[in-house]
Enzyme design. Structure first.
Site, PDB file in Angstrom:
ATOM      1  N   ASP A   1     -15.211  -3.059  -1.934  1.00 54.38           N
ATOM      2  CA  ASP A   1     -14.892  -2.866  -0.783  1.00 54.38           C
ATOM      3  C   ASP A   1     -16.334  -2.869   0.272  1.00 54.38           C
ATOM      4  OD1 ASP A   1     -12.157  -2.969  -1.355  1.00 54.38           O
ATOM      5  OD2 ASP A   1     -12.572  -0.775  -1.563  1.00 54.38           O
TER       6      ASP A   1
ATOM      7  N   ASP B   1       0.931  -1.293   0.042  1.00 60.79           N
ATOM      8  CA  ASP B   1       0.021   0.045  -0.100  1.00 60.79           C
ATOM      9  C   ASP B   1       0.935   1.263  -0.106  1.00 60.79           C
ATOM     10  OD1 ASP B   1      -2.154  -1.852   0.259  1.00 60.79           O
ATOM     11  OD2 ASP B   1      -2.790  -0.924   2.052  1.00 60.79           O
TER      12      ASP B   1
END
Length: 245
Positions: free
Chosen positions: A130, A8
C-alpha cells in the site's frame, strides 16, 4: 484480468473506508456471507477479504467471518489480508480453506518473513503493498515509510510470491480512477504478477488498466464502485474476457 470484489470487514460487518481511515467508514451490510453470495452469483472468480480490525491490531479479529465464507464457497479462490503477521495465522487461514494470504505490514518491516512464509506455504502468499506517493505505508496505512514500492517489490522476486496487491492510498475509496501509470510501471519492473487496487470507479477505469498493455497486471480489486452501483462485476469481467480473448 480478473475482477475481484472486495469485502472489508470491520466489527463483523461489511464496510468501505475512504483513504484507509477507520473513522470514515460506510457500512454496506451486516451480513458479509450474504454479500459474498451476491458477488459469487454475479460471476466473480475470486474474492478479496480484508480484516480491517486485524490490520490495526496486528492479529485476526474477523477470522470467523472469513472461515464462514471460505466454507460456503470451497471452490472459489479467496484471498485475505489484515493482521497476518505469523505463520500460525497463515496456517489457520489455509486450513480454513483460504487460497491466498496477503502479507502487508509484516512484509515491509520483516521482509525475511515473506521468504519463510513462501517456503512453509508455497503458492499461498501474496504481498500487499500500500503506497502514498510511491512510498510504502504500514499499520493500516497509519504510517508512511521511506521505502519505495518498486524497490521492495523486487526484493520478493526470489521468494516465490504469487502476486502483489498494489493499492494507492490516495485513490482508495475515492472512486476517482486508479493509478494506472504507476501500476503498469510496477508490473513492468517486477516478475511478480500485480493486482491493482484503489480508486476504480467504472468500466472506463477497467479499460484504462487493460489499455496499459501491461501483461503483469492479472487482476483489479473493486469495492465502493460495486457497492454503489457504478461498476457491474459481471459486465466488467465479460469485458475483460472479451478484451483478452
Amino acid at each position: 484480468m480478473l475482477i475481484i470484489p472486495a469485502i472489508d470487514l470491520k466489527d463483523g460487518a461489511c464496510v468501505r473506508l475512504r483513504q484507509g481511515r477507520m473513522e470514515d467508514s460506510t457500512v454496506f451490510s451486516d451480513d458479509p456471507v450474504s454479500m459474498a453470495a451476491k458477488w459469487v452469483e454475479g460471476g466473480c472468480r475470486r474474492l478479496h477479504l480484508v480484516d480491517l480490525n486485524g490490520a490495526f491490531e496486528g492479529q485476526p479479529v474477523n477470522g470467523e467471518v472469513v472461515t464462514a465464507i471460505a466454507k460456503r464457497y470451497p471452490n472459489l479462490p479467496i484471498q485475505i489480508g489484515g493482521g497476518i503477521r505469523s505463520l500460525e495465522t497463515i496456517e489457520h487461514y489455509v486450513k480454513a480453506g483460504v487460497s491466498y494470504v496477503i502479507i502487508g505490514t509484516k512484509a515491509v518491516k520483516d521482509p525475511a518473513f515473506v521468504a519463510e512464509a513462501c517456503r512453509a506455504f508455497p503458492g499461498k502468499v501474496i504481498v500487499g503493498l500500500d503506497a502514498k506517493d510511491g512510498f510504502v505505508a504500514t499499520d493500516g496505512w497509519a504510517e508512511i515509510s521511506t521505502v519505495q514500492v518498486i524497490d521492495l517489490a523486487k526484493q520478493f522476486e526470489a521468494d516465490g510470491v504469487s502476486a502483489i496487491v498494489y493499492t494507492d492510498i490516495a485513490k482508495d475509496g475515492m472512486m476517482q480512477g486508479c493509478n494506472v501509470p504507476f501500476t503498469a510501471a510496477l508490473a513492468a519492473a517486477t516478475k511478480i504478477p500485480v493486482i491493482a487496487s484503489g480508486g476504480i470507479h467504472n468500466l472506463g477505469d477497467i479499460k484504462s488498466l487493460l489499455d496499459a498493455k501491461a501483461p503483469g497486471i492479472i487482476g483489479a480489486i473493486t469495492g465502493r464502485a460495486i457497492y454503489e452501483g457504478t461498476l457491474d462485476v459481471a459486465e466488467a469481467q465479460a469485458y475483460c474476457d472479451a478484451y483478452n480473448g
